[in-house]
Design a protein around this motif. Structure first.
Motif, PDB file in Angstrom:
ATOM      1  N   GLY A  45       8.898   1.732  43.998  1.00 46.26           N
ATOM      2  CA  GLY A  45       8.255   0.896  42.842  1.00 46.26           C
ATOM      3  C   GLY A  45       9.017  -0.586  42.785  1.00 46.26           C
ATOM      4  O   GLY A  45       9.220  -1.215  42.002  1.00 46.26           O
ATOM      5  N   ASN A  46       9.978  -0.901  43.957  1.00 47.18           N
ATOM      6  CA  ASN A  46      10.868  -2.009  44.226  1.00 47.18           C
ATOM      7  C   ASN A  46      11.566  -2.223  43.000  1.00 47.18           C
ATOM      8  O   ASN A  46      11.981  -3.291  42.310  1.00 47.18           O
ATOM      9  N   GLY A  47      12.419  -0.989  42.668  1.00 49.18           N
ATOM     10  CA  GLY A  47      13.275  -0.750  41.483  1.00 49.18           C
ATOM     11  C   GLY A  47      12.705  -0.893  40.302  1.00 49.18           C
ATOM     12  O   GLY A  47      13.384  -1.094  39.121  1.00 49.18           O
ATOM     13  N   LYS A  48      11.501  -0.713  39.963  1.00 49.45           N
ATOM     14  CA  LYS A  48      10.934  -0.770  38.865  1.00 49.45           C
ATOM     15  C   LYS A  48       9.828   0.464  38.514  1.00 49.45           C
ATOM     16  O   LYS A  48       9.393   0.787  39.532  1.00 49.45           O
ATOM     17  N   TYR A  49       9.697   0.986  37.353  1.00 48.04           N
ATOM     18  CA  TYR A  49       8.432   1.886  36.995  1.00 48.04           C
ATOM     19  C   TYR A  49       8.424   1.948  35.531  1.00 48.04           C
ATOM     20  O   TYR A  49       9.208   1.320  34.965  1.00 48.04           O
ATOM     21  N   LYS A  50       7.172   2.215  35.049  1.00 44.79           N
ATOM     22  CA  LYS A  50       6.775   2.141  33.607  1.00 44.79           C
ATOM     23  C   LYS A  50       6.971   3.728  33.240  1.00 44.79           C
ATOM     24  O   LYS A  50       6.727   4.526  33.608  1.00 44.79           O
TER      25      LYS A  50
ATOM     26  N   ASP B 139       5.012   5.322  27.452  1.00 46.25           N
ATOM     27  CA  ASP B 139       4.398   4.493  26.761  1.00 46.25           C
ATOM     28  C   ASP B 139       4.128   2.917  27.343  1.00 46.25           C
ATOM     29  O   ASP B 139       3.836   2.041  26.371  1.00 46.25           O
ATOM     30  N   GLY B 140       4.352   2.588  28.450  1.00 49.75           N
ATOM     31  CA  GLY B 140       3.968   1.476  29.226  1.00 49.75           C
ATOM     32  C   GLY B 140       5.138   0.352  29.192  1.00 49.75           C
ATOM     33  O   GLY B 140       4.999  -0.549  29.930  1.00 49.75           O
ATOM     34  N   THR B 141       6.310   0.669  28.652  1.00 51.54           N
ATOM     35  CA  THR B 141       7.354  -0.245  28.781  1.00 51.54           C
ATOM     36  C   THR B 141       7.993   0.332  30.221  1.00 51.54           C
ATOM     37  O   THR B 141       7.898   1.357  30.759  1.00 51.54           O
ATOM     38  N   GLN B 142       9.016  -1.044  30.423  1.00 53.55           N
ATOM     39  CA  GLN B 142       9.455  -0.808  31.802  1.00 53.55           C
ATOM     40  C   GLN B 142      10.849   0.395  31.684  1.00 53.55           C
ATOM     41  O   GLN B 142      11.554  -0.090  30.690  1.00 53.55           O
ATOM     42  N   ALA B 143      11.135   1.031  32.815  1.00 47.90           N
ATOM     43  CA  ALA B 143      12.288   2.006  32.504  1.00 47.90           C
ATOM     44  C   ALA B 143      13.613   0.984  32.608  1.00 47.90           C
ATOM     45  O   ALA B 143      13.337   0.002  33.365  1.00 47.90           O
ATOM     46  N   VAL B 144      14.511   1.323  31.868  1.00 46.71           N
ATOM     47  CA  VAL B 144      15.922   0.650  32.132  1.00 46.71           C
ATOM     48  C   VAL B 144      17.025   1.337  32.787  1.00 46.71           C
ATOM     49  O   VAL B 144      16.869   2.516  32.594  1.00 46.71           O
ATOM     50  N   GLN B 145      17.593   0.668  33.627  1.00 44.53           N
ATOM     51  CA  GLN B 145      18.822   1.173  34.101  1.00 44.53           C
ATOM     52  C   GLN B 145      19.971   1.417  33.094  1.00 44.53           C
ATOM     53  O   GLN B 145      20.502   0.549  32.659  1.00 44.53           O
ATOM     54  N   ARG B 146      20.169   2.875  32.978  1.00 43.24           N
ATOM     55  CA  ARG B 146      21.248   3.026  31.953  1.00 43.24           C
ATOM     56  C   ARG B 146      21.795   4.475  32.114  1.00 43.24           C
ATOM     57  O   ARG B 146      20.920   5.550  32.452  1.00 43.24           O
ATOM     58  N   ASP B 147      23.070   4.551  32.033  1.00 40.36           N
ATOM     59  CA  ASP B 147      23.760   5.730  32.405  1.00 40.36           C
ATOM     60  C   ASP B 147      23.562   6.650  31.082  1.00 40.36           C
ATOM     61  O   ASP B 147      23.301   6.522  30.117  1.00 40.36           O
ATOM     62  N   ILE B 148      24.044   8.011  30.903  1.00 42.91           N
ATOM     63  CA  ILE B 148      23.934   9.052  30.153  1.00 42.91           C
ATOM     64  C   ILE B 148      24.838   8.976  29.056  1.00 42.91           C
ATOM     65  O   ILE B 148      26.300   8.655  29.359  1.00 42.91           O
ATOM     66  N   GLU B 149      24.671   8.866  27.857  1.00 43.11           N
ATOM     67  CA  GLU B 149      25.596   8.697  26.878  1.00 43.11           C
ATOM     68  C   GLU B 149      26.541   9.868  26.345  1.00 43.11           C
ATOM     69  O   GLU B 149      26.138  10.502  25.476  1.00 43.11           O
ATOM     70  N   ILE B 150      27.071  10.465  27.574  1.00 41.79           N
ATOM     71  CA  ILE B 150      27.968  11.540  27.048  1.00 41.79           C
ATOM     72  C   ILE B 150      29.528  11.447  27.722  1.00 41.79           C
ATOM     73  O   ILE B 150      29.754  10.292  28.420  1.00 41.79           O
TER      74      ILE B 150
END
Length: 234
Positions: free
Chosen positions: A175-180, A183-194
Motif C-alpha cells: 500500500g506504499n506505506g498506507k492502508y485504511k 472505519d475508512g480512516t488512514q492507519a497511523v504509525q504509532r507504538d504501543i502505549e505500554i
C-alpha cells in the motif's frame, strides 16, 4: 512505549513456532488488527482487576489522566452533573470542591454508588460536607454528584483514557506505506502505549492466540487466554 515494528517482528517470531501459523504470510494490516484486539483484551483485563487490586494500576499508567478539573452544572435540588471527557475509558477516583454559605471550599472524596444503593437513604452514608462524603454515579457520558446542604463548584477526576490504536503502515509495501482502517480512516504509525517488554510479550502472545482462533486452529480459546493473562512477572 513499545516499538510497533518490534511487536510485528515478535508476532511473526512467535507465530512461526505454532502449528498452523508456521510460515504464514500475514499482511501488515492483519498483524496490526491482531495486536490491537490483543491490546484491548489486555487493558480490559487490567481494568477489571483494578476493582480488586490497585497494584495493577501501574501496568497502564501511561493511560492514566490525573486530577483533570471539570466544571459542574446544578441540575436540580438533588444533584449536579459533570461531562466526562471524550477520551474517558475507565473511572479511577474523583473529588468534589464543596462549600457552604458559612464554610470555605474544600476537596471531598466522591463515592461511586448505584442509584438504588441501600445507603442512599441512610443518614450515615448521605452526602455530607461535615463528614466529607459526596455520593455519585455514572450514567451515559456524565457524572452525577448528589449533595445536601452544600454546593459543588467543580470536580477533579482521575481516569483511564481510551488507548490509541497502534499501527505499522510504514511497513505495508503493498500500500506504499498506507492502508485504511475498517472505519475508512488512514492507519497511523504509532507504538504501543505500554511500559515493559513483559507486557508486550503478553499482548503479542494474545495476538498470536487470536490469529489461531481466526483460522480455526485453537482449542478452548478462553482457557488459553486466561493462562496468558494470569502469568505474573517473576
Amino acid at each position: 512505549m513499545f516499538s510497533i515494528k518490534e511487536a510485528h517482528y515478535k508476532f511473526k517470531q512467535h507465530a512461526n513456532k505454532v502449528d498452523g501459523l508456521r510460515n504464514a504470510n500475514f499482511l501488515v494490516p492483519q498483524i496490526d488488527e491482531y495486536i490491537w484486539e490483543a491490546y484491548i483484551i489486555y487493558i480490559e483485563n487490567v481494568c477489571e482487576q483494578l476493582e480488586v487490586s490497585q497494584k495493577r494500576r501501574d501496568d497502564i499508567r501511561q493511560l492514566e489522566i490525573k486530577d483533570l478539573e471539570i466544571p459542574v452544572t446544578k441540575v436540580n435540588a438533588d444533584y449536579y452533573s459533570a461531562d466526562l471527557p471524550e477520551n474517558y475509558y475507565r473511572y479511577l477516583e474523583s473529588y468534589s470542591f464543596c462549600k457552604t454559605d458559612k464554610c470555605p471550599v474544600k476537596s471531598i472524596k466522591n463515592f461511586l454508588i448505584q442509584k438504588d444503593d441501600i445507603y442512599v437513604n441512610d443518614p450515615m452514608f448521605n452526602s455530607s460536607y461535615i463528614f466529607e462524603r459526596v455520593n455519585m454515579d455514572i450514567s451515559g457520558n456524565k457524572l452525577f454528584l448528589y449533595y445536601e446542604g452544600f454546593d459543588i463548584t467543580k470536580i477533579s477526576l482521575t481516569y483511564i483514557r481510551k488507548p490509541l490504536r497502534p499501527g505499522n503502515p510504514q511497513d505495508f509495501t503493498y500500500g506504499n506505506g498506507k492502508y485504511k482502517l475498517p472505519d475508512g480512516t488512514q492507519a497511523v504509525q504509532r507504538d504501543i502505549e505500554i511500559n515493559s517488554t513483559f507486557q508486550a510479550n503478553k499482548i503479542i502472545d494474545i495476538a498470536v492466540l487470536v490469529a489461531m482462533r481466526d483460522i480455526g486452529n485453537t482449542i478452548d480459546f478462553e482457557s488459553q487466554l486466561n493462562k496468558i493473562l494470569n502469568i505474573s512477572k517473576i
